[in-house]
Design an enzyme around this catalytic site. Structure first.
Site, short mmCIF file in Angstrom:
data_model
loop_
_atom_site.label_atom_id
_atom_site.label_comp_id
_atom_site.label_asym_id
_atom_site.label_seq_id
_atom_site.Cartn_x
_atom_site.Cartn_y
_atom_site.Cartn_z
N CYS A 112 0.84 -1.19 0.00
CA CYS A 112 0.00 0.00 0.00
C CYS A 112 0.88 1.24 0.00
CB CYS A 112 -0.89 0.04 1.24
SG CYS A 112 -2.12 -1.28 1.27
N ASP A 316 -18.89 -6.69 9.63
CA ASP A 316 -18.50 -7.91 8.96
C ASP A 316 -18.45 -8.98 10.04
OD1 ASP A 316 -17.81 -9.19 6.59
OD2 ASP A 316 -16.32 -7.66 6.07
C1 PLP Z 1 -16.98 -7.03 1.24
C2 PLP Z 1 -16.76 -8.27 0.50
C3 PLP Z 1 -17.38 -8.47 -0.74
C4 PLP Z 1 -18.27 -7.44 -1.39
O1 PLP Z 1 -19.41 -7.17 -0.67
P1 PLP Z 1 -20.50 -6.14 -1.25
O2 PLP Z 1 -21.51 -6.04 -0.15
O3 PLP Z 1 -21.03 -6.75 -2.51
O4 PLP Z 1 -19.79 -4.87 -1.52
C5 PLP Z 1 -17.13 -9.65 -1.39
N1 PLP Z 1 -16.36 -10.60 -0.85
C6 PLP Z 1 -15.78 -10.45 0.35
C7 PLP Z 1 -14.92 -11.55 0.88
C8 PLP Z 1 -15.95 -9.27 1.07
O5 PLP Z 1 -15.34 -9.11 2.24
#
Ligand code: PLP
Length: 357
Positions: A112, A316
């Site tokens: 990065c 997440d």
């Molecule tokens: C965030 C993420 C995505 C994409 O998620 P969207 O909600 O479609 O933006 C896809 N794969 C992984 C592993 C992710 O962490």
């Protein structure tokens, strides 16, 4: 100054990158205490601050400083997992995560332009072994073999730290796969090294439409004339720009800062996409805020300012459950056939429900 440096033929972005600060001694603000601990942190989690991003620091511990200068607390949360989202567990081939039915995340770069102290790939970013030509090759092979994959997200590291030629090769290989509908690039470069967005790069990217860019800005101080030029250049190349912001204690944990950031993003043609609740990643716990704070921020934006400026607040899930959206509750109840709702200003309303028969 033009895109090429005067001294030699190196593009300006490469020169800036080569002048990055990677040791404690080079930091402009003295770090007199905890030297030994900070050295250990840097050897585990690399530091890189290029002169452009360094120049955005106003004073010690300001929101820019906190994002890029190591903090002694990075070694204090050994209990947190290194890979809480279990990316490795959802990787059918190294460097590719297939978590959702129709899209994959492919790592194409280990590097990065600045190593964010709160990075959720802190366990491996900045190490040469993170991504190899072979892992990219195998990742593309996986996509080719899986017709359900219609959306490919390039990540890293930062995909835009690749040379134009190499990036072009990768994009061309992915575009050649007929079931891939859209390509997305996740990058912090428009924020941390906007000089990388040259006219040549914008020209290259526009060969691969439909292509989207997810940028990553966390504070209004990052919306500079340079960042504006970079984003406008990408937008002029027909690339829709979104932003994935991370909610960070001591950086942007405040509704007025967040509102300013989101509105400023719209002025540089970037649509706020996600606001992430910090992942419980080892080495980053000092940045984490409560869920309630994020909900309060969304409540403070929705209705008070342009709907365009309101991102999806999401977390997440631990273990790899994926992103779940988090919304303040505007529906407060039901009274017979009527819904009870509270508006942005806190006033209650009755609203007739419909029926599905
Ligand atoms: C965030 C993420 C995505 C994409 O998620 P969207 O909600 O479609 O933006 C896809 N794969 C992984 C592993 C992710 O962490």
């Amino acid at each position: 100054m033009n895109e090429k440096s005067m001294k030699n033929d190196m593009p300006q972005w490469k020169k800036l990158l080569s002048e990055s600060i990677v040791t404690l001694d080079a930091l402009p603000h003295p770090l007199p205490t905890h030297r030994e601990k900070l050295e250990r942190i840097i050897s585990r989690y690399p530091m890189r601050i290029n002169p452009y991003y360094l120049g955005l620091i106003g004073e010690e511990s300001d929101p820019i400083y906190r994002q890029c200068v190591p903090d002694i607390r990075e070694l204090d949360d050994a209990d947190a997992a290194a890979d809480p989202l279990n990316e490795e567990g959802h990787s059918p081939v190294y460097g590719l995560t297939h978590r959702y039915p129709d899209r994959v995340l492919l790592l194409v770069s280990s590097e990065c332009a600045m190593y964010c102290r709160f990075c959720n790939r802190k366990r491996k970013v900045g190490r040469g072994s993170m991504v190899t030509d072979t892992s990219i090759e195998q990742g593309i092979g996986y996509i080719r073999a899986h017709e359900e994959v219609r959306d490919v997200l390039l990540s890293g590291g930062d995909p835009l730290l690749l040379e134009d030629d190499r990036l072009g090769e990768i994009l061309r290989a992915i575009r050649a796969i007929s079931h891939v509908e859209i390509i997305r690039i996740g990058t912090r470069v428009p924020c941390t090294l906007p000089q990388r967005i040259t006219p040549e790069l914008a020209g290259l990217l526009q060969e691969f439409h439909p292509l989207y860019i997810s940028a990553h800005f966390n504070h209004p101080l990052e919306i500079t004339p340079e960042a504006a030029l970079a984003c406008n250049r990408l937008a002029d190349a027909g690339i829709p720009l979104g932003c994935q912001t991370v909610l960070l204690k001591g950086v942007n944990d405040d509704v007025s800062i967040m509102g300013t950031l989101m509105r400023k993003l719209l002025t540089i043609r970037v649509k706020p996409y996600y606001l992430f609740h910090g992942d419980p990643v080892r080495g980053t716990s000092h940045f984490r805020t409560s869920m309630k704070l994020g909900l309060d921020i969304i409540r403070g934006l929705q209705g008070h300012t342009s709907g365009l400026s309101v991102p999806h607040f999401a977390m997440d899930l631990l273990g790899g459950g994926g992103k779940v959206p988090l919304l303040p509750d505007y529906l407060t109840g039901q009274d017979g056939d009527a819904l009870l709702a509270t508006n942005y200003a806190g006033k209650s309303y009755r609203h007739p429900d419909g029926n599905d028969n």
